[in-house]
Design a protein around this motif. Sequence first.
Motif, PDB file in Angstrom:
ATOM      1  N   ALA A 153       9.739  36.207 -12.558  1.00 58.22           N
ATOM      2  CA  ALA A 153       9.668  37.552 -13.130  1.00 58.22           C
ATOM      3  C   ALA A 153      11.053  38.130 -13.400  1.00 58.22           C
ATOM      4  CB  ALA A 153       8.886  38.471 -12.189  1.00 58.22           C
ATOM      5  N   ASP A 154      12.002  37.814 -12.537  1.00 61.80           N
ATOM      6  CA  ASP A 154      13.363  38.345 -12.675  1.00 61.80           C
ATOM      7  C   ASP A 154      14.357  37.176 -12.714  1.00 61.80           C
ATOM      8  OD1 ASP A 154      12.763  37.606 -10.102  1.00 61.80           O
ATOM      9  OD2 ASP A 154      13.786  39.303  -9.148  1.00 61.80           O
ATOM     10  N   GLU A 159      17.405  36.575 -13.834  1.00 65.95           N
ATOM     11  CA  GLU A 159      18.791  36.778 -13.413  1.00 65.95           C
ATOM     12  C   GLU A 159      18.894  36.854 -11.892  1.00 65.95           C
ATOM     13  OE1 GLU A 159      21.508  36.681 -14.967  1.00 65.95           O
ATOM     14  OE2 GLU A 159      21.048  36.919 -17.100  1.00 65.95           O
ATOM     15  N   ALA A 160      17.999  37.611 -11.285  1.00 57.77           N
ATOM     16  CA  ALA A 160      18.006  37.708  -9.827  1.00 57.77           C
ATOM     17  C   ALA A 160      17.610  36.381  -9.189  1.00 57.77           C
ATOM     18  CB  ALA A 160      17.066  38.817  -9.374  1.00 57.77           C
TER      19      ALA A 160
END
Length: 424
Positions: free
Chosen positions: A122-123, A125-126
């Motif tokens: 979902a994220d 980059e994180a």
Amino acid sequence: MPRNSRIKGLRDLSVEARRTTVAEAAGIDAGTIAAFDPAHGLTTKVADQMIENVVGILGVPLGIATNFVVNDVDVLVPMATEEASVVAAASNAAKIARVHGGFTTSSTTPVMQAQVQIVGVADPEAGRVRLLEARDELIALADAQDPVLLEFGGGVRDITIRLVPSRAGTYVVAHLQVDVRDAMGANAVNTMAEAVAARAAEIAGGRSLLRILTNKADLRLSRARAVFDAATLGGPDVVDDIVHAAALAEADPYRAATHNKGIMNGISAVVLATGNDTRAVEAGAHSHAVSPAGHYTSLSRFEKDARGNLTGTLELPMPVGLVGGATKVHPAARAALSLLGVRTAAELAEIITAAGLAQNFAALRALATEGIQRGHMSLHARTIASGVGATAEEVPAVVARLIEDKKVRADHAETVLAALRSGR
């Protein structure tokens, strides 16, 4: 006894005499390369253990390229190829390179990479940062899969994370960078990728999918360079024309494809002779030929140096090994490695790269002077003559006539052979 790659009159000997002569020049016992004789080479029993559904063995001509000096050491180079003129061209190029000391080579460390594709993050980059935070944990998990590799000084050197946008979403892709020592490394890095995939996906917050090495082995490079004497080549005009021919390959993808194929004529022949993976090496080479801007270009570079001589350089991925796979199973591959006398995979990779540069130079020289067909077709004519049924005694006469008539074709060879046998 020092090795000597300068063998005069090798082509005039019988096949059996050539083997004896080559072994003597390499300083090894003739029995070491006995597997080059089909009667003592790969058997169907061994072949049946190498691949599935074996029904036979396909033979490929194996020749020896002479005259090579690599890092001040004479080397006899085994080349397995069906294409006429490859062995002769490489030998002639190496002879010219000898004038200025032969080939100088170098390599990076033998680092291969495996990719772990993670989908559904979902994220992204994180997720990338979370994986970097877990770098030490993932490296330890991967290294635990191959303690033998670690004993030999190999193992995971780093983990990098890439975000790859696609039409189906953004993938988080982890790269395991593994020093595989003297192996080609596919099995080692694939096993490591499989082992870390679930944990990496958990950390990133997604699901692992592909877990496999990349053949874009751009962290495992080999380089070769040589100086080709201007006077030996025929003067400054020939040097200039070779530079022009090479410059076209740099600028034009249509020319680059054929230019790079010429390089691979030499490289693939040695890779095959030593039982290594030709498809992996070819895939890595052609992917390396794509510039950062996305332009397909030549792998080699040719320039005029300060003294007016021609300098040639070649750098490309070279994922080859001395352990595992066919290199240990195929008798002829083992014999080829013994003939080369290499001690490490890096040495093998560098000799292969030198062979690629030699072959490339030979093709460029022919193109820039007499044209590629003259030398190539004279050798191709022998294949044509044999193909229409000419005996060993008849081949020279048929070849001479094909060249004289400038008709190197099977139909004309049949006509010439029929006339020869009828006494006309």
